[in-house]
Design a protein around this motif. Structure first.
Motif, mmCIF file in Angstrom:
data_model
loop_
_atom_site.group_PDB
_atom_site.id
_atom_site.type_symbol
_atom_site.label_atom_id
_atom_site.label_comp_id
_atom_site.label_asym_id
_atom_site.label_seq_id
_atom_site.Cartn_x
_atom_site.Cartn_y
_atom_site.Cartn_z
ATOM 1 N N LYS A 11 21.353 55.085 -31.915
ATOM 2 C CA LYS A 11 21.998 53.818 -31.388
ATOM 3 C C LYS A 11 23.526 54.244 -30.420
ATOM 4 C CE LYS A 11 21.213 50.760 -35.296
ATOM 5 N NZ LYS A 11 21.724 49.922 -36.059
ATOM 6 N N GLY A 12 23.588 53.326 -29.442
ATOM 7 C CA GLY A 12 24.580 53.287 -28.570
ATOM 8 C C GLY A 12 25.956 52.764 -29.054
ATOM 9 N N LEU A 13 26.982 53.489 -29.056
ATOM 10 C CA LEU A 13 28.222 53.021 -29.523
ATOM 11 C C LEU A 13 28.754 52.404 -28.591
ATOM 12 C CD1 LEU A 13 30.737 55.062 -31.660
ATOM 13 C CD2 LEU A 13 31.349 53.184 -30.272
ATOM 14 N N VAL A 14 29.465 51.013 -28.478
ATOM 15 C CA VAL A 14 29.894 50.273 -27.435
ATOM 16 C C VAL A 14 31.407 49.915 -27.737
ATOM 17 C CG1 VAL A 14 29.529 48.425 -25.789
ATOM 18 C CG2 VAL A 14 27.379 49.479 -26.769
ATOM 19 N N LEU A 15 32.276 50.242 -26.922
ATOM 20 C CA LEU A 15 33.437 49.861 -27.123
ATOM 21 C C LEU A 15 33.906 48.591 -26.278
ATOM 22 C CD1 LEU A 15 33.537 53.190 -27.662
ATOM 23 C CD2 LEU A 15 36.163 52.644 -27.357
ATOM 24 N N GLY A 16 33.506 47.460 -26.905
ATOM 25 C CA GLY A 16 33.799 46.387 -26.048
ATOM 26 C C GLY A 16 35.129 45.585 -26.321
ATOM 27 N N GLY A 17 35.445 44.613 -25.428
ATOM 28 C CA GLY A 17 36.721 43.941 -25.552
ATOM 29 C C GLY A 17 36.562 42.722 -26.514
ATOM 30 N N SER A 18 37.394 41.890 -26.364
ATOM 31 C CA SER A 18 37.588 40.774 -27.252
ATOM 32 C C SER A 18 36.848 39.427 -26.550
ATOM 33 C CB SER A 18 39.199 40.421 -27.393
ATOM 34 O OG SER A 18 39.816 40.380 -26.297
ATOM 35 N N HIS A 19 36.736 38.569 -27.471
ATOM 36 C CA HIS A 19 36.140 37.272 -26.820
ATOM 37 C C HIS A 19 36.836 35.967 -27.624
ATOM 38 C CE1 HIS A 19 33.275 34.211 -28.336
ATOM 39 N NE2 HIS A 19 32.943 34.012 -27.002
ATOM 40 N N GLN A 20 36.934 34.885 -27.009
ATOM 41 C CA GLN A 20 37.312 33.638 -27.580
ATOM 42 C C GLN A 20 36.981 32.465 -26.897
ATOM 43 O OE1 GLN A 20 41.477 34.933 -26.193
ATOM 44 N NE2 GLN A 20 41.863 32.620 -26.801
ATOM 45 N N ILE A 21 36.898 31.408 -27.529
ATOM 46 C CA ILE A 21 36.609 30.136 -26.853
ATOM 47 C C ILE A 21 37.434 29.729 -25.901
ATOM 48 C CG2 ILE A 21 35.790 27.728 -27.236
ATOM 49 C CD1 ILE A 21 34.594 28.343 -30.029
ATOM 50 N N ASN A 22 36.923 29.149 -24.778
ATOM 51 C CA ASN A 22 37.817 28.498 -23.673
ATOM 52 C C ASN A 22 38.450 27.344 -24.272
ATOM 53 O OD1 ASN A 22 38.994 27.580 -21.434
ATOM 54 N ND2 ASN A 22 36.980 27.353 -20.439
ATOM 55 N N PRO B 17 29.320 48.963 -33.064
ATOM 56 C CA PRO B 17 29.048 48.541 -34.624
ATOM 57 C C PRO B 17 28.593 47.105 -34.090
ATOM 58 C CG PRO B 17 31.243 48.373 -33.550
ATOM 59 C CD PRO B 17 30.587 49.225 -32.618
ATOM 60 N N ALA B 18 28.833 46.155 -35.183
ATOM 61 C CA ALA B 18 28.256 44.824 -35.380
ATOM 62 C C ALA B 18 29.224 44.189 -34.304
ATOM 63 C CB ALA B 18 28.445 44.210 -36.738
ATOM 64 N N ILE B 19 28.748 42.986 -33.923
ATOM 65 C CA ILE B 19 29.433 42.033 -33.040
ATOM 66 C C ILE B 19 31.029 41.734 -33.664
ATOM 67 C CG2 ILE B 19 29.751 39.876 -31.949
ATOM 68 C CD1 ILE B 19 27.008 40.224 -31.058
ATOM 69 N N SER B 20 30.873 41.570 -34.824
ATOM 70 C CA SER B 20 32.138 41.199 -35.561
ATOM 71 C C SER B 20 33.385 42.150 -35.369
ATOM 72 C CB SER B 20 31.838 40.555 -36.861
ATOM 73 O OG SER B 20 31.416 41.887 -37.659
ATOM 74 N N ILE B 21 32.981 43.217 -35.317
ATOM 75 C CA ILE B 21 33.830 44.375 -35.150
ATOM 76 C C ILE B 21 34.169 44.602 -33.777
ATOM 77 C CG2 ILE B 21 34.379 46.877 -35.626
ATOM 78 C CD1 ILE B 21 32.774 46.669 -38.109
ATOM 79 N N ALA B 22 32.900 44.740 -33.016
ATOM 80 C CA ALA B 22 32.907 45.033 -31.545
ATOM 81 C C ALA B 22 34.028 44.166 -30.586
ATOM 82 C CB ALA B 22 31.797 45.191 -30.951
ATOM 83 N N LEU B 23 34.221 42.782 -31.090
ATOM 84 C CA LEU B 23 34.803 41.676 -30.495
ATOM 85 C C LEU B 23 36.402 41.558 -31.127
ATOM 86 C CD1 LEU B 23 32.050 39.471 -28.981
ATOM 87 C CD2 LEU B 23 32.818 41.431 -28.128
#
Length: 504
Positions: free
Chosen positions: A145-156, A185-191
């Motif tokens: 798997k690829g480990l991706v260090l993503g940012g954060s996300h929220q509803i506008n 990791p899972a989206i819940s963690i990545a974001l």
């Protein structure tokens, strides 16, 4: 998994032929995209304002449409955030990449159309893999798997039907289902928004995975790597992930970090691949194993112009097309895109190191340089000097920033640096001397001002304590992948804030 990996590698290498075509016919490809963009937007509010229907060539476009920045496009983008459509681009805009920048506390919201997602950002991601698979046909990245260090996300909150977040978060939220299977990791963690908690959770979630590749900003990747080693008690990442073979990186110069990565991943077979993927678009990929140049990607729905650095600030500056640029000259990048950015100056400067094909290196920012005394020190100069000083004193720099010391009374000016080390120099004064000497060697304007200390004296350098910059970013609420320490500035604001924090 090995069979899937082989099929995938074969499939991805087919794209290399198309890349070779735009390398061979760059001007034709750019002209085609120019006409596609203009015709696509002719019935938008912006297209009608500048009468795109009557534009027949690039020269008319340059004469009619002024060069833009975020402030000039902001009124249009604010309307789009509230739900208005067909303003800058014809298709519905539901996503915005949030970028805070480093010279202002205001956030920027870059519109991300479906076309820019598919034809630019995702196409760039696929090309990363295509180039890697072509250069290393025996890779095994899809066996894990690829480990991706993503940012954060929220509803506008301005419009419940649109969303914003870091570019990495926007991309993660729009990935196809098959891509999710190969990501951790899972989206819940990545974001997650809280980066301190996020590093902890990411380490916990990934240490038992078979990670074959990592993508992320070097600074945060190092933070995560150290957390993983702390949790596992291992001495390097290959003891945790023995099949790790590829690291995608971007956003900051990698040279100051390479020695740290060699310690974290002690393997001559580790493949490092640089990308230039900004909120505004995907621009470049390091396509050669033997060179750190990046190939300018010309078929992603972006039309390029280039403004000589010395012409920035002129009332009606003349921009250059690809056929007019020269080698090793600093240019500000100006783009028109399939996301609705028109003649938009993104703020980065580059130098072309090759023409036909067009390869380049990032040299800095249009606003991030020191030119208080006519010395015109850009980030590329600073990082060459940092790299050489580190090599001469066995040091490893973690972060730094610099600004001018302005004339005061009979005192001449100078540059003031704050540098945080991961590994202290064997001799701090020697480090400063090599830093200064290298700046003089690579920048004749700086050298002239340093002559006999007539205009500039020897740099003043502060040796910052561990986590100084981390704590400063934290105090400003700017922990996260899109937030970076401002390297160079003509004002003293950042240096004085950090010095004050160091005294507390």
């Amino acid at each position: 998994m090995a069979i899937v990996n082989s099929i995938f590698t074969w499939y991805m290498k087919k794209r290399v032929h198309q890349i070779e075509l735009f390398m061979k016919y760059p001007l034709d490809v750019q002209e085609e995209w120019f006409h596609t963009l203009i015709s696509s937007a002719e019935n938008t509010e912006w297209g009608k304002k500048y009468d795109y229907k009557s534009i027949e060539n690039e020269q008319q476009f340059k004469e009619r449409v002024p060069i833009q920045n975020y402030d000039t496009l902001k009124p249009y983008i604010e309307r789009m955030l509230k739900g208005e459509q067909n303003i800058l681009w014809p298709s519905d805009i539901k996503w915005f990449a949030k970028s805070s920048g480093t010279t202002s506390d205001r956030s920027k919201f870059i519109p991300v159309s479906e076309e820019s997602l598919q034809e630019c950002h995702f196409k760039g991601g696929k090309d990363l893999l295509s180039i890697f698979c072509n250069n290393r046909p025996n890779n095994q990245i899809l066996t894990g798997k690829g480990l991706v260090l993503g940012g954060s996300h929220q509803i506008n909150q301005l419009n419940e039907d649109s969303f914003y977040g870091d570019l990495s978060a926007v991309l993660i939220k729009n990935l196809p289902m098959w891509a999710e299977y190969y990501r951790t990791p899972a989206i819940s963690i990545a974001l997650m928004d809280n980066y301190e908690e996020k590093m902890e959770k990411m380490a916990e979630a990934t240490i038992k995975e078979n990670v074959t590749n990592i993508s992320g900003v070097p600074t945060w990747t190092i933070v995560l790597a150290k957390k993983v080693l702390e949790m596992t008690g291992k001495s390097n990442l290959l003891e945790v992930w023995p099949n790790l073979e590829l690291y995608f990186h971007g956003a900051v110069n990698f040279k100051p970090y390479i020695e740290q990565f060699k310690e974290l991943i002690p393997s001559d077979d580790m493949y490092y691949l640089e990308t230039y993927n900004a909120s505004e678009g995907f621009f470049g990929i390091q396509d050669q194993i033997s060179s750190d140049e990046m190939l300018l990607m010309l078929d992603y729905g972006i039309y390029y112009e280039f403004l000589p650095l010395e012409d920035i600030g002129q009332e009606n500056p003349k921009t250059l097309s690809l056929d007019q640029v020269q080698l090793f000259k600093n240019y500000a990048i100006i783009i028109s895109t399939n996301g609705g950015l028109w003649r938009y100056m993104i703020g980065d400067t580059i130098q072309f190191s090759s023409l036909f094909p067009f390869r380049f290196r990032i040299t800095g920012r249009t606003k991030h340089f020191i030119n208080a005394f006519g010395e015109e020190v850009i980030i590329d100069n600073a990082e060459q000097a940092i790299t050489k000083a580190c090599k001469a004193t066995c040091a490893v720099v973690k972060d730094y920033t610099a600004c001018p010391i302005y004339f005061k009374g009979q005192e001449v000016g100078g540059h003031e640096w704050i540098i945080e080390f991961d590994q202290q120099p064997t001799d701090f004064e020697t480090f400063i001397d090599v830093l200064d000497d290298t700046l003089r060697a690579v920048n004749s304007d700086y050298d002239a001002k340093r002559f006999k200390d007539m205009a500039l004296r020897r740099p003043k350098v502060h040796n910052a304590a561990h986590d100084t910059f981390y704590n400063w970013l934290k105090s400003k609420g700017k922990l996260g992948g899109q937030h970076k320490v401002p390297r160079l500035a003509n004002e003293r604001k950042y240096v004085e804030e950090i010095l004050l924090q160091m005294q507390q």
